[in-house]
Design a protein around this motif. Structure first.
Motif, PDB file in Angstrom:
ATOM      1  N   MET B 113     -10.754  -3.105  -7.452  1.00 49.32           N
ATOM      2  CA  MET B 113      -9.463  -3.717  -7.736  1.00 49.32           C
ATOM      3  C   MET B 113      -9.075  -3.669  -9.212  1.00 49.32           C
ATOM      4  O   MET B 113      -7.908  -3.686  -9.541  1.00 49.32           O
ATOM      5  CB  MET B 113      -9.473  -5.172  -7.254  1.00 49.32           C
ATOM      6  CG  MET B 113      -9.484  -5.262  -5.742  1.00 49.32           C
ATOM      7  SD  MET B 113      -8.114  -4.340  -5.023  1.00 49.32           S
ATOM      8  CE  MET B 113      -8.200  -4.857  -3.331  1.00 49.32           C
ATOM      9  N   LEU B 130     -10.020  -1.108   0.290  1.00 49.06           N
ATOM     10  CA  LEU B 130      -9.045  -0.032   0.407  1.00 49.06           C
ATOM     11  C   LEU B 130      -9.728   1.213   0.943  1.00 49.06           C
ATOM     12  O   LEU B 130     -10.888   1.461   0.648  1.00 49.06           O
ATOM     13  CB  LEU B 130      -8.448   0.269  -0.965  1.00 49.06           C
ATOM     14  CG  LEU B 130      -7.815  -0.933  -1.641  1.00 49.06           C
ATOM     15  CD1 LEU B 130      -7.422  -0.581  -3.063  1.00 49.06           C
ATOM     16  CD2 LEU B 130      -6.609  -1.392  -0.856  1.00 49.06           C
ATOM     17  N   ASP B 135      -4.758   5.771  -6.333  1.00 50.49           N
ATOM     18  CA  ASP B 135      -3.972   5.349  -7.489  1.00 50.49           C
ATOM     19  C   ASP B 135      -4.792   4.469  -8.412  1.00 50.49           C
ATOM     20  O   ASP B 135      -5.984   4.271  -8.221  1.00 50.49           O
ATOM     21  CB  ASP B 135      -2.726   4.606  -6.979  1.00 50.49           C
ATOM     22  CG  ASP B 135      -1.498   5.082  -7.696  1.00 50.49           C
ATOM     23  OD1 ASP B 135      -1.430   4.832  -8.918  1.00 50.49           O
ATOM     24  OD2 ASP B 135      -0.655   5.725  -7.053  1.00 50.49           O
ATOM     25  N   PRO B 138      -5.315  -1.577  -8.049  1.00 44.44           N
ATOM     26  CA  PRO B 138      -4.074  -2.305  -7.808  1.00 44.44           C
ATOM     27  C   PRO B 138      -3.987  -3.685  -8.428  1.00 44.44           C
ATOM     28  O   PRO B 138      -2.902  -4.245  -8.505  1.00 44.44           O
ATOM     29  CB  PRO B 138      -4.009  -2.392  -6.289  1.00 44.44           C
ATOM     30  CG  PRO B 138      -5.391  -2.179  -5.815  1.00 44.44           C
ATOM     31  CD  PRO B 138      -6.061  -1.316  -6.825  1.00 44.44           C
ATOM     32  N   TYR B 139      -5.091  -4.253  -8.878  1.00 43.57           N
ATOM     33  CA  TYR B 139      -4.981  -5.584  -9.478  1.00 43.57           C
ATOM     34  C   TYR B 139      -4.725  -5.524 -10.978  1.00 43.57           C
ATOM     35  O   TYR B 139      -4.570  -6.552 -11.617  1.00 43.57           O
ATOM     36  CB  TYR B 139      -6.237  -6.414  -9.207  1.00 43.57           C
ATOM     37  CG  TYR B 139      -6.283  -7.050  -7.844  1.00 43.57           C
ATOM     38  CD1 TYR B 139      -5.298  -6.745  -6.892  1.00 43.57           C
ATOM     39  CD2 TYR B 139      -7.277  -7.957  -7.494  1.00 43.57           C
ATOM     40  CE1 TYR B 139      -5.333  -7.309  -5.645  1.00 43.57           C
ATOM     41  CE2 TYR B 139      -7.317  -8.536  -6.253  1.00 43.57           C
ATOM     42  CZ  TYR B 139      -6.347  -8.206  -5.315  1.00 43.57           C
ATOM     43  OH  TYR B 139      -6.383  -8.775  -4.081  1.00 43.57           O
ATOM     44  N   PHE B 143      -0.167  -1.918 -12.846  1.00 44.24           N
ATOM     45  CA  PHE B 143       0.137  -1.349 -11.541  1.00 44.24           C
ATOM     46  C   PHE B 143       1.311  -2.120 -10.970  1.00 44.24           C
ATOM     47  O   PHE B 143       1.231  -3.335 -10.773  1.00 44.24           O
ATOM     48  CB  PHE B 143      -1.072  -1.462 -10.622  1.00 44.24           C
ATOM     49  CG  PHE B 143      -0.800  -0.997  -9.216  1.00 44.24           C
ATOM     50  CD1 PHE B 143      -0.776   0.362  -8.917  1.00 44.24           C
ATOM     51  CD2 PHE B 143      -0.532  -1.912  -8.202  1.00 44.24           C
ATOM     52  CE1 PHE B 143      -0.517   0.790  -7.632  1.00 44.24           C
ATOM     53  CE2 PHE B 143      -0.269  -1.481  -6.921  1.00 44.24           C
ATOM     54  CZ  PHE B 143      -0.254  -0.138  -6.632  1.00 44.24           C
ATOM     55  N   ASP B 144       2.417  -1.397 -10.695  1.00 42.87           N
ATOM     56  CA  ASP B 144       3.617  -2.066 -10.205  1.00 42.87           C
ATOM     57  C   ASP B 144       3.602  -2.011  -8.685  1.00 42.87           C
ATOM     58  O   ASP B 144       3.929  -0.998  -8.075  1.00 42.87           O
ATOM     59  CB  ASP B 144       4.842  -1.360 -10.765  1.00 42.87           C
ATOM     60  CG  ASP B 144       6.109  -2.137 -10.439  1.00 42.87           C
ATOM     61  OD1 ASP B 144       6.081  -2.874  -9.422  1.00 42.87           O
ATOM     62  OD2 ASP B 144       7.084  -1.997 -11.180  1.00 42.87           O
ATOM     63  N   THR B 145       3.232  -3.102  -8.079  1.00 40.33           N
ATOM     64  CA  THR B 145       3.057  -3.059  -6.631  1.00 40.33           C
ATOM     65  C   THR B 145       4.367  -2.856  -5.898  1.00 40.33           C
ATOM     66  O   THR B 145       4.450  -2.164  -4.889  1.00 40.33           O
ATOM     67  CB  THR B 145       2.309  -4.321  -6.144  1.00 40.33           C
ATOM     68  OG1 THR B 145       2.349  -4.352  -4.744  1.00 40.33           O
ATOM     69  CG2 THR B 145       2.887  -5.580  -6.692  1.00 40.33           C
ATOM     70  N   LEU B 146       5.449  -3.417  -6.413  1.00 38.09           N
ATOM     71  CA  LEU B 146       6.732  -3.225  -5.744  1.00 38.09           C
ATOM     72  C   LEU B 146       7.151  -1.767  -5.795  1.00 38.09           C
ATOM     73  O   LEU B 146       7.529  -1.170  -4.789  1.00 38.09           O
ATOM     74  CB  LEU B 146       7.803  -4.100  -6.409  1.00 38.09           C
ATOM     75  CG  LEU B 146       9.212  -3.874  -5.884  1.00 38.09           C
ATOM     76  CD1 LEU B 146       9.295  -4.226  -4.410  1.00 38.09           C
ATOM     77  CD2 LEU B 146      10.230  -4.701  -6.672  1.00 38.09           C
ATOM     78  N   TYR B 148       5.305   0.751  -6.201  1.00 39.62           N
ATOM     79  CA  TYR B 148       4.395   1.528  -5.350  1.00 39.62           C
ATOM     80  C   TYR B 148       4.806   1.404  -3.891  1.00 39.62           C
ATOM     81  O   TYR B 148       4.891   2.369  -3.151  1.00 39.62           O
ATOM     82  CB  TYR B 148       2.961   1.032  -5.529  1.00 39.62           C
ATOM     83  CG  TYR B 148       1.961   1.797  -4.709  1.00 39.62           C
ATOM     84  CD1 TYR B 148       1.414   2.982  -5.183  1.00 39.62           C
ATOM     85  CD2 TYR B 148       1.604   1.349  -3.443  1.00 39.62           C
ATOM     86  CE1 TYR B 148       0.522   3.695  -4.410  1.00 39.62           C
ATOM     87  CE2 TYR B 148       0.719   2.055  -2.665  1.00 39.62           C
ATOM     88  CZ  TYR B 148       0.175   3.229  -3.163  1.00 39.62           C
ATOM     89  OH  TYR B 148      -0.698   3.928  -2.398  1.00 39.62           O
TER      90      TYR B 148
END
Lengths: 230, 178, 301, 1045
Positions: B113, B130, B135, B138-139, B143-146, B148
């Motif tokens: 993460m 995961l 990529d 994600p934490y 990292f732009d989760t939206l 992505y």
């Protein structure tokens, strides 16, 4: 809704190598000869799904559809938080059994896959596998707003937002979460659809197989199974 | 009590200031090279036998990760959080799976993460939650989760978002607040 | 006891009656269970619908020849078991094919379907199916033991292995039933009965949610339909044997339906109030409780 | 006829002549020695031939022209001639064998050798006590000289110790002679009157002479010095020492015992027994080949001493018995010592080098068989007669001890043979010297020849003339042919024999003949798959079949027992061929011989000295209600049950069957086990129910049968090795058959008979199938296989049919067995053992399912993806069996009806009625054709229904399974096979604890431990040895005389 953030680009370059156990390999037979093993070819049936025609006689097909509608066997596979709403259906208060609805422990014997809530990518892979292993005709029900448009997981990095992109959904039940009554109503609707001969999701899936596969593979990056899981 | 312990330890370790959250919960900054010795002593001498959690915070502005080792003394009901800072550019932590086997799982998660590596920790480089993630971890806060999500998953149009407070206000008082 | 062609028609009639009886009876039993639990329960014709549905499925798979033949073996075992035993005492029509063999044939033919099913499940390649088979076989060895002893006891008692003669000896009064003339043997046999009816506490074989459903994990569509047919037919055929041996047989279909239902309910009633045994527990149970009763039965004859 | 005196004269003359030669003329010395020995041998042999043929009379040779006692007289009789032949021929062959050593040591050695042989001959010939002493001294000096002449340092020490001890003996002998002369006034043996064994002057004198001679025989435990010689001396000389010296000394003792009177014989018996048992036990612990041979020699001489002790009861047969054992031993021991010269290493396992030469292997095997008194060698006839005489004279304890000793001897000899056959040789292959090999071959031929002579000379039929055995021995000659040719001949021979004998058989014999011989021919079809010459397969296999053929034909107890031993021996060599089968073959032969000895004792007990004893006379014994009848029954039953591997005697079976070769397993399992059943069958037919201490012995058999059936089945379900599983299953199935037989009713016997047929068919089939799988997968472990159904469909079919038939599921033939079985137990009054049998049925189903599931179903392994069907020749017999099983299922009447009628003539009742297609018993009925038709029709209809609906099913592959929505990782982790019945193990695993194995293991261990303990008295110190001799003499004196006075 916020526009696409231009400053962040997801990584589209990196390829995931095939999992080790699926890579072609050479083993030595007891008599010393070398055998090439391609696991995906050798272990799995590679045939694509077929579109199944209806019976020649409409009356027979109608009879079959009546039976299918009145014998809905659900795959006991809780994918998300909505699974908790299915349990009350077995209790005296709701008693779904009286509508011919039963739970089966194996996909081979189930006709109805209830996607009970959000689907992470990881779960999606299992859901696809389970769906494909069910015998047709088979039906998919999406439960809750997560399956409809992502719901509260609309911005999650690993949750799909539109189930019918990946599996042929026959019916959505809105809500977060829908109550058991809503589920029962949904089952009734599904029965009507089936009886009308509209429960042809499996054929739709077979007809648009490439499209579904492309969508599935676009989110499942480590596709470690055959294209169709018999 | 916590203070006594801190004073006692302070003589031999380079500790930061003690942040006392409650009487029985405190945090302290620790130098990475002394972490292991400190943990061993806390576990074996001072009764902090339980590793409550190991987690990370991404201080992107400061260019570092903060690892929090929370250990608990059950008999005395004390919880101590040890904070270790790692350089964000090449985050490498010290594995403590040999002190607490459960740490291996935490470390695997952090590896996946946050991208913090723990050399020597069992199965640390295998995927954890995961599957087939290519990529950035994600934490991490960059990292732009939206973004992505928008670039990856199909969306259904017509989605609306309401702020619950505004929405209810509008609904209850269409004419505006009395 | 000679063969005439008309017996085939009679046998088909027996089969037809018993299958329908079984389909409805098992549904009724489930309905009773639901009512006890405060539910409305399935419709009594639900079994028919499920059967039609399964026959009407469109896509099927096969894991190989034995997988294909497994349900055939299974249903043949069920039908054969029914037809090798006279159903209605004193009726010429419903003697079925009992001229082919006696009680021993019936007892050993029980394994025919089991074997075929086990082989089919084996070829499906599913490990859980194999585990189910292993459990089932292991349990049945201990469970069938009291029955074997009880059968031995009563065939000594009646000095025959001919089922018709055993039933004949029980006619006249209810107190001529083996149940009353040889209660110990009956109790021993009922141990085996409860143990092999695939109901709690002896249903670890199909333990749903644990090894999904055991041997039939991979079965579906018409395969499953054949097995469902057997599932309603086989218990009835088995109950018929118990009825003939211990409960005075049946002289007409009304008596038949009442007795079969009552005997069947024994396992149901025990099942609903008991939790599940593990296999080694049930083996020990049968050896500790069933076996001594069986031994007592043959010693007392 | 040349007078026997010339033997001595030649020897003496040659000895002097050689002494006169110059030192460097070694060649001439050797030539002279050989010539002298040859001359002596020629005289001896010509006498033997003449005396045997009856053209000459025994001769008394008077030296010095005066009558005894004033002159020394010699006697040449048949016994003397025979022994002289052995001595001189051994000397001659040894001379050639010793040639390199003799050439190196020079003329003195050659002279000493000739003198030794001369002295040995003199000892045999002389009838004068003092002369005896003189020759004896000569032997001692010559022996010492020969030993000392060796270069080996240990040999020097050994020779010295030998001289020390010999002097002690000489002193004893001399004192004895002096006293004797004082008492009798004559030194002529024939003048010494029979003396009671008493505490008198004459008694003491005789005692001293006798004990001196006995000690010279190196009795246990006063024999440490002799063993050092065996170990250290040149093997050529050891051969002479063992074969000739011991023989001679024994004969000398014999002469004196003969005149001493019957009072003294128990002394010989006792000392002989102690020696025989003691040294055999000690030999168990030996790792050095020559020391082991030494112990064995001592033991064998002890045995002859026992025989000597029985001369009062043996009467006319004395020469035949004692000679048989003695000469066989001499030949075998000489041969073995000569063989040991070919082997460079001294460890037992070093004999593995012999494998390089098949003839030497044959020689080794022959010598071992000779030593143990196995047919067709002379010792066999001798042992048989000895046993009968002992029992007739009520000396059963002696027989028991002899048999125990023989069993121990078999233990180490066969262990040794097994090592030689199976171990890797630690020493390099030295290449064999031709002259040494020739010596060995001469000994072997002599042994076989002697066997023939003994067979011809005795009262019994000559085994070597029995057609089956001769046919089997023919394969020894045919070994160079390719395997297929031999196989063809073997099959033709078996079938031809059945066709030839067919008209004379009663139905029972016919069934066994068809199963054992015709069935054997079918199994031999599988042997066509082996390419090459397959050395060492056909002789033992045909030996086994010969034994079986003779067993069926046997009319007398002798024929039966001989056949039994022959088939045991053949099957042992056959089993030994398998990979890793060394320990299992050993335990097989030990149990079999133990059983055989029980049978021998039983027959001897039954015969009560009357020979030949027809088997039917067993019935007379039973009818007469003699007290021995139950004992005969017990002994024979135990013997036969070792072959059927009843529980308790079963531990040899799993290993032996599992490790055997692919086509051997069905032979030893499907066929060989039936020999035991055949024996039990005859026993029960003839003797019926016997009661011992109020217990009906057939009830005991019923219990043993039930226990075997149950425990065999339980053990089978826990096996991971497919062949072991089948082997345990055999124990179980034989338990059923035993159970049926022992029920002692008509149906029980019919049941047993159905088991004989069915078990043969399906067990052979299954063993062949599993063997075929093993040929392809190179493993027997079931969990390593899986999913082979599509790759090996025919094998699958045969396993499927096999397990359906075996588990008794209708419609195949196994059900018939179960039906008869139920009816049989209904007719019996036994109840409790049924419980075990009832539980066994379903348990059998468990292991059978495991067999088919874990091999053929489930997940196919990567390395097996390209597997082919088993070789054609392995599949072919299986398919024949499948066809037979199906036919037999539908038409069981074809054979059973005749047998049923036959059994009815014995039991006198008619249990089954055969009306048309229906078989009816007192209790039930059974219509095989109807069953098959009904099941077939239903099956076809249901299948048609399924096909109509599911004909379009997609064929998927092995990983297309629902796996909790996951995907299988690899076949190994997806195949459920290992520890298949784990819950069963949890519930009933305690039954698996190896109680029996532990028991037999403890027995063997305690034997070994006592051997190790006893070995401590052999310190290797000359003084100790001398003291031991003196102590021994004193102890014997006190015990023997003390007991009398």
């Amino acid at each position: 809704m916020k526009d696409v953030d231009k400053s962040f680009r997801k990584d589209t370059e990196t390829e995931i190598p095939l999992r080790e156990e699926l890579q072609p390999r050479t083993v030595t037979a007891p008599d010393g000869q070398k055998i090439e093993i391609d696991p995906l070819q050798d272990y799995f049936c590679q045939e694509p799904p077929k579109v199944h025609k209806q019976s020649y006689l409409k009356i027979v097909e109608d009879f079959y559809n009546w039976a299918r509608a009145n014998s809905l066997w659900i795959l006991g596979f809780g994918t998300g938080c909505g699974a908790i709403e299915m349990r009350p259906l077995m209790t005296p208060r709701f008693d779904a059994y009286r509508y011919g609805i039963q739970w089966r422990p194996t996909p081979r014997q189930a006709n109805l896959l209830v996607i009970s809530g959000y689907l992470s990518v990881k779960t999606l892979k299992r859901a696809i596998r389970a769906y494909e292993q069910m015998p047709s005709p088979k039906y998919v029900m999406g439960l809750g707003s997560c399956t409809i448009n992502g719901g509260m997981y609309w911005d999650s990095y690993n949750t799909i937002k539109k189930l019918d992109e990946y599996l042929p959904v026959d019916l959505y039940i809105a809500g977060c979460m829908p109550r058991p009554e809503a589920l029962l109503a949904g089952f009734m609707e599904l029965k009507k659809k089936i009886r009308k001969g509209e429960g042809e999701g499996a054929n739709k899936y077979a007809e648009n197989f490439d499209w579904y596969k492309a969508n599935q593979k676009s989110v499942i990056k480590d596709w470690d199974m055959p294209d169709y899981n018999w | 009590m916590m203070r006594d312990l801190y004073d006692h330890m302070k003589t031999r370790y380079r500790l930061g200031d003690l942040t006392e959250q409650r009487a029985n919960l405190a945090f302290v900054d620790v130098a990475q090279d002394e972490l292991r010795a400190l943990l061993v002593e806390l576990r074996d001498v001072h009764g902090f036998t339980h590793l409550v959690l190991l987690t990370a915070v991404d201080w992107i502005e400061e260019g570092r990760f903060q690892l929090t080792y929370m250990v608990n003394n059950r008999t005395a009901n004390l919880t101590l959080g040890l904070r270790v800072y790692l350089d964000r550019k090449s985050p490498v932590g010290n594995t403590i799976h040999d002190l607490w086997p459960t740490a291996a799982t935490y470390q695997r998660e952090l590896r996946e993460m946050f991208g913090i590596s723990f050399p020597g920790s069992p199965r640390v480089d295998e995927e954890f939650i995961l599957e087939g993630w290519t990529d950035m971890p994600p934490y991490r806060r960059d990292f732009d989760t939206l973004a992505y999500s928008q670039q990856t998953y199909a969306e259904r149009g017509g989605r609306e978002t309401h702020d619950p407070r505004d929405h209810m206000q509008k609904k209850l008082y269409p004419e505006g607040r009395p | 006891m000679t063969f005439e062609w008309i017996q085939i028609a009679y046998a088909a009639l027996t089969l037809f009656i018993v299958i329908n009886y079984g389909l409805i009876m098992t549904a009724v039993v489930r309905k009773i269970g639901a009512r006890v639990g405060g539910r409305y329960g399935i419709p009594v014709w639900q079994n028919y619908i499920d059967l039609v549905k399964n026959f009407a499925l469109r896509s099927k798979i096969s894991h190989g020849v034995m997988f294909y033949l497994g349900p055939v073996f299974r249903l043949t075992g069920g039908i054969g078991l029914l037809l090798f035993v006279p159903t209605i005492y004193g009726s010429v029509m419903f003697q079925n094919f009992s001229f082919a063999g006696d009680l021993i044939l019936a007892l050993y033919f029980i394994f025919f379907g089991t074997l075929g099913m086990a082989l089919g499940a084996g070829e499906s390649g599913h490990p859980l199916a194999a585990i189910g088979v292993s459990r089932g076989l292991a349990q049945v060895t201990a469970a069938e033991l009291p029955l074997a002893l009880a059968v031995f006891a009563i065939s000594l008692q009646y000095q025959t292995l001919n089922i018709t003669e055993i039933v004949a000896a029980q006619q006249g009064s209810i107190f001529n039933w083996t149940l009353f003339t040889n209660p110990v043997a009956t109790v021993a046999a009922m141990f085996a009965f409860v143990g092999t009816m695939m109901r709690s506490p002896f249903d670890v074989v199909i333990a749903p949610q644990e090894i999904p459903i055991g041997p039939p994990t991979e079965y579906h569509s018409a395969y499953l339909a054949l097995m469902q047919t057997n599932r309603v037919l086989f218990p009835v055929a088995k109950v018929v044997i118990y009825m003939n041996l211990f409960f005075g047989g049946a002289t007409n279909w009304a008596e038949f339906s009442i007795k079969v239902f009552s005997i069947y309910m024994v396992s149901v009633l025990i099942g609903v109030v008991h939790p599940r045994f593990r296999v080694e527990q049930s083996i020990r149970f049968f050896l500790k409780w069933g076996l001594p009763v069986g031994v007592l039965a043959i010693l007392m004859v | 006829m040349v007078s026997a005196i010339y033997i001595i004269a030649t020897g003496l003359g040659a000895g002097f002549l050689i002494g006169l030669l110059k030192d460097d003329r070694k060649g001439d010395a050797f030539f002279l020695a050989v010539a002298a020995l040859a001359a002596m041998a020629w005289i001896s042999v010509s006498w033997t031939l003449a005396l045997t043929a009856g053209v000459a009379e025994p001769q008394q040779i008077i030296t010095a022209g005066v009558q005894p006692p004033f002159a020394i007289n010699l006697r040449m009789g048949l016994a003397e001639a025979g022994l002289l032949s052995v001595i001189t021929l051994t000397g001659l062959v040894s001379a050639f064998y010793l040639r390199p050593a003799l050439m190196q040591l020079g003329r003195r050695a050659a002279a000493v050798l000739v003198i030794l042989v001369m002295a040995l001959s003199g000892l045999v010939l002389t009838r004068d006590v003092f002369n005896l002493f003189v020759f004896f001294e000569l032997i001692v000096i010559a022996t010492g000289g020969l030993v000392l002449l060796s270069n080996d340092k240990r040999a020097v020490a050994a020779g010295f110790k030998y001289l020390v001890v010999s002097q002690v003996i000489s002193v004893l002998l001399l004192i004895g002679i002096i006293f004797t002369y004082h008492a009798q006034g004559s030194l002529n043996i024939d003048d010494i009157p029979a003396q009671p064994m008493a505490f008198t002057g004459a008694g003491l004198a005789l005692f001293l002479v006798l004990i001196a001679l006995v000690v010279e025989l190196k009795p246990f435990p006063a024999n440490g010095w002799a063993l050092d010689i065996y170990e250290a001396a040149h093997p050529g000389f050891s051969a002479l020492f063992s074969a000739a010296s011991a023989t001679t000394a024994l004969y000398a003792a014999d002469k004196l015992f003969a005149v001493a009177g019957p009072d003294w014989l128990p002394l010989a018996t006792g000392l002989g027994l102690i020696s025989f048992l003691g040294s055999n036990i000690l030999a168990l612990a030996q790792r050095s080949d020559r020391r082991l041979l030494g112990y064995s020699s001592v033991g064998q001489i002890g045995l002859v001493l026992v025989v000597l002790g029985q001369r009062d009861i043996l009467g006319d047969a004395y020469l035949y018995v004692a000679g048989g054992i003695l000469i066989t031993h001499a030949i075998a021991k000489a041969g073995l010592f000569w063989l040991s010269g070919l082997v460079t290493g001294r460890d037992l396992a070093d004999w593995a080098v012999l494998r390089a030469n098949p003839v030497l292997v044959l020689a080794f095997a022959s010598f071992v068989a000779m030593l143990l008194g196995l047919p067709p060698f002379a010792g066999f006839y001798a042992k048989w007669d000895l046993a009968h005489t002992l029992v007739a004279a009520d000396r059963l304890p002696v027989l028991v001890l002899v048999l125990i000793g023989a069993l121990i001897e078999a233990g180490y000899l066969f262990r040794w043979f097994g090592m030689a056959m199976k171990r890797k040789s630690a020493v390099a292959f030295p290449g064999f010297a031709l002259d040494k090999v020739t010596a060995v071959i001469i000994a072997m031929v002599a042994g076989w020849g002697l066997g023939y002579i003994w067979g011809a000379a005795g009262a019994h039929p000559n085994l070597m003339l029995a057609t089956p055995l001769a046919f089997a021995l023919l394969f020894l000659v045919l070994e160079p042919l390719p395997a297929w040719a031999k196989n063809l001949l073997a099959i033709a021979g078996l079938l031809g024999w059945v066709a030839l004998r067919y008209p004379d058989y009663d139905p029972l014999q016919l069934v066994f003949a068809l199963v054992m011989l015709a069935g054997g021919a079918v199994i031999l079809l599988a042997s066509f798959h082996v390419r090459g010459r397959r050395l060492g397969f056909y002789p033992p296999a045909m030996l086994m079949y010969a034994g079986l053929a003779m067993l069926i034909d046997a009319q007398t107890s002798f024929q039966f027992f001989a056949a039994w031993e022959i088939l045991t021996l053949g099957s042992y060599f056959l089993i030994l061929r398998g990979q890793d089968s060394e320990p299992h073959a050993l335990s097989y032969i030990l149990f079999s011989l133990g059983g055989a000895f029980a049978i021998l004792a039983g027959f001897a007990l039954a015969a009560m000295g009357i020979q030949p004893f027809a088997l039917v006379n067993l019935a007379a014994i039973a009818e007469a209600g003699l007290a021995i009848a139950p004992w005969v029954f017990v002994l024979l039953a135990v013997g036969f049950m070792t072959k059927t591997a009843a529980i308790g005697l079963h531990i040899w079976l799993p290993g032996a069957h599992a490790e055997a070769e692919t086509d051997v397993s069905p032979m030893v399992s499907g066929i060989l086990l039936k020999a035991g059943l055949f024996g039990l069958w005859l026993l029960l037919i003839y003797m019926g129910r016997q009661t011992l201490w109020g217990v009906d012995l057939t009830h005991v058999l019923v219990w043993i049968g039930a226990l075997s059936a149950f425990l065999g089945a339980v053990l089978a379900i826990f096996q991971e090795d497919a062949k072991r599983l089948l082997a345990y299953s055999s124990i179980s199935q034989m338990g059923y058959a035993l159970f049926g037989l022992a029920l002692m009713n008509h149906l029980g016997w019919l049941l047993a008979l159905m088991f004989v047929i069915n078990h043969f068919v399906y067990k052979s089939m299954l063993f062949l199938a599993v063997g075929g799988v093993k040929e392809r997968t190179h493993t027997k472990l079931m969990y390593k296989m899986g999913g082979l159904i599509t790759l090996m469909p025919f094998t699958f079919i045969s396993v499927l049919v096999g397990i359906i038939a075996m588990s008794g599921v209708p419609p195949l033939s196994g059900f018939g067995g179960r039906w008869v079985f139920y009816n049989a137990i209904m007719a019996s009054d036994l109840r409790l053992p049924m419980v075990l049998i009832f539980i066994t049925g379903p348990i059998g189903f468990l292991y059978l399912f495991r067999l088919i599931h874990t091999i053929f179903l489930g997940q196919l392994k990567d390395e097996h993806r390209k597997l082919r069907e088993a070789p054609f020749w392995i599949v072919l017999p299986q398919m024949l069996f499948v066809a037979f099983l199906i036919a037999f299922a539908v038409l069981p009447g074809m054979m059973l009806r005749r047998v049923d009628a036959y059994i009815a003539t014995i039991t006198g009742d008619q249990a089954l009625t055969w009306s048309g297609r229906v078989i009816t018993s007192e209790f039930g009925y059974w219509n095989p054709i109807a069953i098959a038709a009904v099941i077939g029709a239903i099956f076809v209809l249901v299948l048609a229904l399924l096909l109509a609906i599911n004909h379009n099913a997609t064929r998927v592959k092995q990983f297309n399974i629902v796996f909790s929505a996951e995907r299988p990782y690899k076949p190994q982790t997806t195949h459920f096979a290992w520890n298949f019945f784990a819950p069963y193990r949890k519930a009933l695993g305690f039954l698996e604890s190896p109680v029996v194995t532990t028991f037999w293991g403890a027995l063997t261990d305690s034997l070994h431990a006592s051997a190790d303990f006893a070995r401590r008295i052999y310190t290797g110190n000359g003084q100790t040895y001398a003291l031991q001799v003196v102590a021994f003499v004193v102890a014997v004196y006190l015990i023997a005389m003390g007991g009398v006075s």
